[in-house]
Motif scaffolding. Structure first.
Motif, PDB file in Angstrom:
ATOM      1  N   ARG A  51     -28.598  18.937  17.899  1.00  0.00           N
ATOM      2  CA  ARG A  51     -28.450  19.689  19.130  1.00  0.00           C
ATOM      3  C   ARG A  51     -29.660  20.607  19.285  1.00  0.00           C
ATOM      4  O   ARG A  51     -30.410  20.847  18.339  1.00  0.00           O
ATOM      5  N   PHE A  52     -29.846  21.132  20.500  1.00  0.00           N
ATOM      6  CA  PHE A  52     -31.013  21.945  20.812  1.00  0.00           C
ATOM      7  C   PHE A  52     -31.168  23.109  19.837  1.00  0.00           C
ATOM      8  O   PHE A  52     -32.241  23.315  19.272  1.00  0.00           O
ATOM      9  N   ALA A  84     -26.321  13.716  26.915  1.00  0.00           N
ATOM     10  CA  ALA A  84     -25.474  14.825  27.361  1.00  0.00           C
ATOM     11  C   ALA A  84     -24.018  14.384  27.319  1.00  0.00           C
ATOM     12  O   ALA A  84     -23.657  13.376  27.912  1.00  0.00           O
ATOM     13  N   GLN A  85     -23.209  15.133  26.588  1.00  0.00           N
ATOM     14  CA  GLN A  85     -21.773  14.837  26.476  1.00  0.00           C
ATOM     15  C   GLN A  85     -21.024  15.591  27.575  1.00  0.00           C
ATOM     16  O   GLN A  85     -21.276  16.780  27.771  1.00  0.00           O
ATOM     17  N   VAL A  92     -25.419  18.627  24.251  1.00  0.00           N
ATOM     18  CA  VAL A  92     -26.579  17.756  24.398  1.00  0.00           C
ATOM     19  C   VAL A  92     -27.145  17.485  23.008  1.00  0.00           C
ATOM     20  O   VAL A  92     -27.418  18.407  22.252  1.00  0.00           O
ATOM     21  N   ASP A  93     -27.270  16.206  22.703  1.00  0.00           N
ATOM     22  CA  ASP A  93     -27.855  15.785  21.435  1.00  0.00           C
ATOM     23  C   ASP A  93     -29.182  15.099  21.698  1.00  0.00           C
ATOM     24  O   ASP A  93     -29.346  14.407  22.701  1.00  0.00           O
ATOM     25  N   TYR A  94     -30.118  15.291  20.771  1.00  0.00           N
ATOM     26  CA  TYR A  94     -31.426  14.648  20.837  1.00  0.00           C
ATOM     27  C   TYR A  94     -31.579  13.790  19.599  1.00  0.00           C
ATOM     28  O   TYR A  94     -31.238  14.209  18.496  1.00  0.00           O
ATOM     29  N   GLU A  95     -32.093  12.577  19.808  1.00  0.00           N
ATOM     30  CA  GLU A  95     -32.352  11.691  18.675  1.00  0.00           C
ATOM     31  C   GLU A  95     -33.570  10.839  18.971  1.00  0.00           C
ATOM     32  O   GLU A  95     -33.975  10.688  20.128  1.00  0.00           O
TER      33      GLU A  95
END
Length: 135
Positions: A51-52, A84-85, A92-95
């Motif tokens: 996450r951010f 974005a959930q 918000v998850d980043y991968e």
């Protein structure tokens, strides 16, 4: 959309892009990946989605604004995926994308090499500063 060609130099294997050419879009992507915050962000995402605020804690010293700009640039280049959930509050998850993972592998090799080379680097700095009256 037509793919720009910016081959400027002849090499063993000519590629359609040449990072040494001033207007080549590969130069911008290289900057996104190898700039201070880009390389640290890509490296931090190597172990998995974050996450951010997790990223911000991991990449010590990056401002919220700079991390946001970095993530947008990496997402635009197809290196980072933003998910974005639909929850409350939003999550918000980043991968890393598959391309991002490949870049991270290569980047981490360089990072580990630099970390392992710090003893001679620090000795060189000290010698330089002593002989040139630096810092």
């Amino acid at each position: 959309m037509e793919t720009p060609v910016c081959t400027e130099t002849a090499g063993a294997a000519e590629l359609p892009f040449d990072v040494f050419a001033r207007d080549c879009p590969s130069r911008e992507t290289l900057e996104h990946v190898t700039g201070r915050w880009g390389s640290l962000t890509v490296g931090a995402l190597h172990d998995g989605a974050r996450r951010f605020n997790e990223l911000r804690r991991r990449v010590d010293g990056v401002s919220e604004k700079m991390l946001s700009q970095t993530l947008h640039a990496l997402e635009r280049d197809g290196i980072v995926h933003r998910e974005a959930q639909p929850t409350n509050p939003p999550r918000v998850d980043y991968e890393l994308t598959p391309l991002g993972r490949e870049i991270a592998e290569r980047l981490l090799s360089l990072i580990h090499f630099v970390e392992g080379s710090m003893t001679p680097v620090l000795a060189a700095r000290q010698s330089y500063d002593e002989t040139r009256g630096g810092r």
